[in-house]
Design a protein around this motif. Sequence first.
Motif, PDB file in Angstrom:
ATOM      1  N   THR A 176      -5.166   0.975   1.241  1.00 61.35           N
ATOM      2  CA  THR A 176      -4.823   2.186   0.494  1.00 61.35           C
ATOM      3  C   THR A 176      -5.916   2.527  -0.510  1.00 61.35           C
ATOM      4  OG1 THR A 176      -2.453   1.949   0.783  1.00 61.35           O
ATOM      5  CG2 THR A 176      -3.162   3.151  -1.168  1.00 61.35           C
ATOM      6  N   TRP A 177      -6.618   1.518  -1.000  1.00 60.74           N
ATOM      7  CA  TRP A 177      -7.684   1.727  -1.963  1.00 60.74           C
ATOM      8  C   TRP A 177      -8.729   2.706  -1.442  1.00 60.74           C
ATOM      9  CZ3 TRP A 177     -12.844   0.614  -1.189  1.00 60.74           C
ATOM     10  CH2 TRP A 177     -13.673   0.773  -2.296  1.00 60.74           C
TER      11      TRP A 177
ATOM     12  N   PRO B  88      -3.506   6.069  -8.109  1.00 68.22           N
ATOM     13  CA  PRO B  88      -2.888   5.122  -7.162  1.00 68.22           C
ATOM     14  C   PRO B  88      -2.383   3.889  -7.863  1.00 68.22           C
ATOM     15  CG  PRO B  88      -5.264   5.084  -6.913  1.00 68.22           C
ATOM     16  CD  PRO B  88      -4.934   6.155  -7.929  1.00 68.22           C
TER      17      PRO B  88
ATOM     18  N   THR C  93      -1.422  -1.443  -3.912  1.00 69.84           N
ATOM     19  CA  THR C  93      -2.431  -0.467  -3.470  1.00 69.84           C
ATOM     20  C   THR C  93      -3.857  -0.993  -3.483  1.00 69.84           C
ATOM     21  OG1 THR C  93      -2.878   0.650  -5.592  1.00 69.84           O
ATOM     22  CG2 THR C  93      -0.988   1.450  -4.304  1.00 69.84           C
TER      23      THR C  93
ATOM     24  N   GLY D 259       0.834  -1.195   0.000  1.00 71.55           N
ATOM     25  CA  GLY D 259       0.000   0.000   0.000  1.00 71.55           C
ATOM     26  C   GLY D 259       0.869   1.245   0.000  1.00 71.55           C
ATOM     27  N   ILE D 260       0.269   2.361   0.319  1.00 68.29           N
ATOM     28  CA  ILE D 260       0.988   3.628   0.276  1.00 68.29           C
ATOM     29  C   ILE D 260       2.159   3.641   1.259  1.00 68.29           C
ATOM     30  CG2 ILE D 260      -0.543   4.840   1.904  1.00 68.29           C
ATOM     31  CD1 ILE D 260       1.071   6.365  -1.246  1.00 68.29           C
TER      32      ILE D 260
END
Length: 184
Positions: A76-77, A184, A72, A44-45
């Motif tokens: 993070t989504w 993203p 992501t 993720g981020i």
Amino acid sequence: RDFAAPLSSRMRLARARGRQQLRSISSGAASLPTQARVVVAGGGIIGTSVAYHLAKLGWGNDVLLLEKDQLTSGTTWHAAGLMVTFGSLSETSTEMRKHSKQLYSRLLEEETGMSTGFMPVGFIELATDEGYLEEYRRVAAFNRKCGVDVHELSPSEVADRFPLCNVDDVLAGFFVEDDGRVNP
């Protein structure tokens, strides 16, 4: 640590190489390395940022990023590319937000030649009760102290900038013109 155990069917691996080059390996294409100095769990981020910054510090070939699905695609989504500096009463968090915006808006594309899709479309946080109005005024004052250009907007100014917004219950908006979104 030994990583020779087989991957689950959707496990993906991205390994930092030199200057932020990340290589993706699906479970059918290759096997995991048997050793890594640093293993980052989650793409993720936060995980990708940790791997990126470790690679920038020279750890490149010793950083292993593990993700069970697409990068992501986890928590993070939920943020879906929102890139904002407004909102924190922590100087550290505010500086991290400013660094992230600089990274996504300019530096990553300069380093990699790949666009992050950053679009500075602006960001408005809405205060719809007195408690939020007081909190956001405090946050805005702190953010301005940290160098974030935050403007308090009246409900009519919010409607001018975002005509689809119903401002019947809006007391004020807090606007950062150069915040925006990334792909993203």
